[in-house]
Design a protein around this motif. Structure first.
Motif, mmCIF file in Angstrom:
data_model
loop_
_atom_site.group_PDB
_atom_site.id
_atom_site.type_symbol
_atom_site.label_atom_id
_atom_site.label_comp_id
_atom_site.label_asym_id
_atom_site.label_seq_id
_atom_site.Cartn_x
_atom_site.Cartn_y
_atom_site.Cartn_z
ATOM 1 N N VAL A 67 42.998 43.944 38.175
ATOM 2 C CA VAL A 67 44.052 42.998 38.550
ATOM 3 C C VAL A 67 44.848 42.570 37.309
ATOM 4 O O VAL A 67 46.076 42.456 37.360
ATOM 5 N N GLN A 68 44.166 42.344 36.180
ATOM 6 C CA GLN A 68 44.851 41.986 34.934
ATOM 7 C C GLN A 68 45.840 43.061 34.500
ATOM 8 O O GLN A 68 46.834 42.757 33.851
ATOM 9 N N GLU A 69 45.569 44.299 34.855
ATOM 10 C CA GLU A 69 46.475 45.409 34.524
ATOM 11 C C GLU A 69 47.518 45.622 35.616
ATOM 12 O O GLU A 69 48.224 46.630 35.613
ATOM 13 N N HIS A 70 47.591 44.679 36.548
ATOM 14 C CA HIS A 70 48.583 44.687 37.634
ATOM 15 C C HIS A 70 48.434 45.889 38.564
ATOM 16 O O HIS A 70 49.417 46.374 39.128
ATOM 17 N N LEU A 71 47.199 46.369 38.714
ATOM 18 C CA LEU A 71 46.949 47.448 39.662
ATOM 19 C C LEU A 71 46.748 46.846 41.054
ATOM 20 O O LEU A 71 46.115 45.803 41.189
ATOM 21 N N PRO A 72 47.298 47.477 42.074
ATOM 22 C CA PRO A 72 47.148 46.948 43.426
ATOM 23 C C PRO A 72 45.723 47.184 43.934
ATOM 24 O O PRO A 72 45.290 48.317 44.091
ATOM 25 N N ILE A 73 44.982 46.101 44.167
ATOM 26 C CA ILE A 73 43.590 46.170 44.605
ATOM 27 C C ILE A 73 43.498 45.589 46.012
ATOM 28 O O ILE A 73 44.078 44.541 46.287
ATOM 29 N N ARG A 74 42.765 46.258 46.878
ATOM 30 C CA ARG A 74 42.567 45.768 48.240
ATOM 31 C C ARG A 74 41.073 45.677 48.505
ATOM 32 O O ARG A 74 40.333 46.616 48.239
ATOM 33 N N ASP A 75 40.645 44.553 49.040
ATOM 34 C CA ASP A 75 39.263 44.393 49.472
ATOM 35 C C ASP A 75 39.124 44.897 50.899
ATOM 36 O O ASP A 75 40.061 44.793 51.699
ATOM 37 N N LEU A 76 37.963 45.404 51.233
ATOM 38 C CA LEU A 76 37.709 45.887 52.588
ATOM 39 C C LEU A 76 37.455 44.754 53.572
ATOM 40 O O LEU A 76 37.553 44.935 54.778
ATOM 41 N N VAL A 77 37.106 43.591 53.049
ATOM 42 C CA VAL A 77 36.807 42.426 53.891
ATOM 43 C C VAL A 77 37.482 41.198 53.294
ATOM 44 O O VAL A 77 37.892 41.196 52.133
ATOM 45 N N GLU A 78 37.599 40.164 54.104
ATOM 46 C CA GLU A 78 38.148 38.901 53.618
ATOM 47 C C GLU A 78 37.254 38.355 52.510
ATOM 48 O O GLU A 78 36.054 38.642 52.461
ATOM 49 N N ARG A 79 37.820 37.541 51.661
ATOM 50 C CA ARG A 79 37.088 37.012 50.499
ATOM 51 C C ARG A 79 35.746 36.377 50.886
ATOM 52 O O ARG A 79 34.737 36.587 50.231
ATOM 53 N N GLY A 80 35.703 35.629 51.954
ATOM 54 C CA GLY A 80 34.473 34.966 52.386
ATOM 55 C C GLY A 80 33.413 35.914 52.934
ATOM 56 O O GLY A 80 32.266 35.530 53.089
ATOM 57 N N GLN A 81 33.807 37.165 53.221
ATOM 58 C CA GLN A 81 32.871 38.157 53.760
ATOM 59 C C GLN A 81 32.431 39.169 52.711
ATOM 60 O O GLN A 81 31.733 40.120 53.050
ATOM 61 N N ARG A 82 32.829 38.988 51.470
ATOM 62 C CA ARG A 82 32.485 39.980 50.449
ATOM 63 C C ARG A 82 30.982 40.219 50.408
ATOM 64 O O ARG A 82 30.186 39.287 50.480
ATOM 65 N N PRO A 83 30.616 41.483 50.267
ATOM 66 C CA PRO A 83 29.187 41.821 50.246
ATOM 67 C C PRO A 83 28.483 41.241 49.020
ATOM 68 O O PRO A 83 29.107 41.028 47.978
ATOM 69 N N PRO A 84 27.193 41.006 49.151
ATOM 70 C CA PRO A 84 26.429 40.557 47.979
ATOM 71 C C PRO A 84 26.321 41.684 46.951
ATOM 72 O O PRO A 84 26.558 42.848 47.266
ATOM 73 N N TYR A 85 25.949 41.293 45.748
ATOM 74 C CA TYR A 85 25.841 42.242 44.644
ATOM 75 C C TYR A 85 24.392 42.672 44.454
ATOM 76 O O TYR A 85 23.475 41.873 44.612
ATOM 77 N N ILE A 86 24.230 43.939 44.083
ATOM 78 C CA ILE A 86 22.913 44.457 43.734
ATOM 79 C C ILE A 86 22.733 44.242 42.240
ATOM 80 O O ILE A 86 23.552 44.687 41.443
ATOM 81 N N LYS A 87 21.682 43.557 41.860
ATOM 82 C CA LYS A 87 21.399 43.307 40.443
ATOM 83 C C LYS A 87 20.815 44.566 39.818
ATOM 84 O O LYS A 87 19.832 45.116 40.301
ATOM 85 N N ASN A 88 21.427 45.015 38.750
ATOM 86 C CA ASN A 88 20.984 46.203 38.031
ATOM 87 C C ASN A 88 19.970 45.783 36.968
ATOM 88 O O ASN A 88 20.303 45.023 36.074
ATOM 89 N N LYS A 89 18.745 46.284 37.065
ATOM 90 C CA LYS A 89 17.705 45.909 36.114
ATOM 91 C C LYS A 89 17.352 47.046 35.166
ATOM 92 O O LYS A 89 16.290 47.054 34.587
ATOM 93 N N SER A 90 18.255 48.003 35.032
ATOM 94 C CA SER A 90 18.014 49.096 34.089
ATOM 95 C C SER A 90 19.050 49.022 32.975
ATOM 96 O O SER A 90 19.968 48.210 33.013
ATOM 97 N N SER A 91 18.908 49.882 32.010
ATOM 98 C CA SER A 91 19.882 49.893 30.922
ATOM 99 C C SER A 91 21.124 50.700 31.302
ATOM 100 O O SER A 91 22.097 50.710 30.571
ATOM 101 N N ASP A 92 21.085 51.373 32.464
ATOM 102 C CA ASP A 92 22.264 52.102 32.931
ATOM 103 C C ASP A 92 23.337 51.112 33.369
ATOM 104 O O ASP A 92 23.033 50.029 33.880
ATOM 105 N N LEU A 93 24.569 51.494 33.193
ATOM 106 C CA LEU A 93 25.702 50.695 33.657
ATOM 107 C C LEU A 93 26.182 51.327 34.955
ATOM 108 O O LEU A 93 26.740 52.426 34.951
ATOM 109 N N ILE A 94 25.926 50.655 36.071
ATOM 110 C CA ILE A 94 26.291 51.171 37.384
ATOM 111 C C ILE A 94 27.563 50.460 37.833
ATOM 112 O O ILE A 94 27.572 49.243 38.030
ATOM 113 N N LEU A 95 28.623 51.237 37.979
ATOM 114 C CA LEU A 95 29.934 50.699 38.300
ATOM 115 C C LEU A 95 30.226 50.855 39.783
ATOM 116 O O LEU A 95 29.619 51.689 40.460
#
Length: 174
Positions: A67-95
């Motif tokens: 968003v800071q780079e002014h790229l058009p981003i669309r969420d699949l759900v309304e802000r209040g319905q955003r899915p929870p996040y999976i916590k990454n407990k490894s040294s890998d960076l999962i994007l």
């Protein structure tokens, strides 16, 4: 159908067919992405409802950077319905999974390059001063309108290898 594009000791890029994103969006009752870049939940292809969706822990940060780079981003759900996040407990960076619709690719040909540059810069900053050997995991889904299919590019490797992804995306949808 799996097609291995590149494999070395540091980088693995695999291109495979992916679920029909348009049909899955309709099945789940999500918002259509239109011509915007979309961050898909990690389990988008296997989820049976919006409540089943889970985002990578880095999704919020990647969204803000894009968003800071002014790229058009669309969420699949309304802000209040955003899915929870999976916590990454490894040294890998999962994007998060990046989704480029055919419309987004045709209306903004620089979208892939700019998005990949933002991701590369973020990964470089995350790994700066850290031990070598950390791995980045990133999936990209691109719609190939000409062939009526969706392709997933799965990347696993070092931050240096991210520069090859823009070419892999073009290869996946040609």
């Amino acid at each position: 159908l799996n097609e291995l594009v590149e494999r070395s000791c540091e980088v693995s890029i695999t291109i495979t067919d992916y679920v029909d994103v348009t049909a899955k969006i309709a099945e789940l009752g999500c918002l259509p992405p239109g011509s915007d870049l979309t961050l898909l939940p990690l389990n988008f292809d296997s989820a049976s409802s919006i409540g089943d969706l889970r985002h990578a822990s880095e999704t919020s940060t990647i969204r803000k950077l894009l968003v800071q780079e002014h790229l058009p981003i669309r969420d699949l759900v309304e802000r209040g319905q955003r899915p929870p996040y999976i916590k990454n407990k490894s040294s890998d960076l999962i994007l998060p999974t990046l989704y480029f619709s055919a419309l987004s690719l045709s209306q903004n040909p620089l979208l892939v390059s700019i998005a990949m540059n933002v991701i590369s810069n973020y990964v470089y900053d995350c790994f700066r001063g850290r031990d070598a050997g950390r791995t980045v995991k990133l999936h990209i889904v691109a719609e190939d309108a000409k062939k009526g299919r969706f392709r997933q590019i799965a990347y696993e490797g070092t931050e240096e290898g991210l520069s090859t992804l823009a070419d892999a995306i073009r290869e996946a949808i040609k």
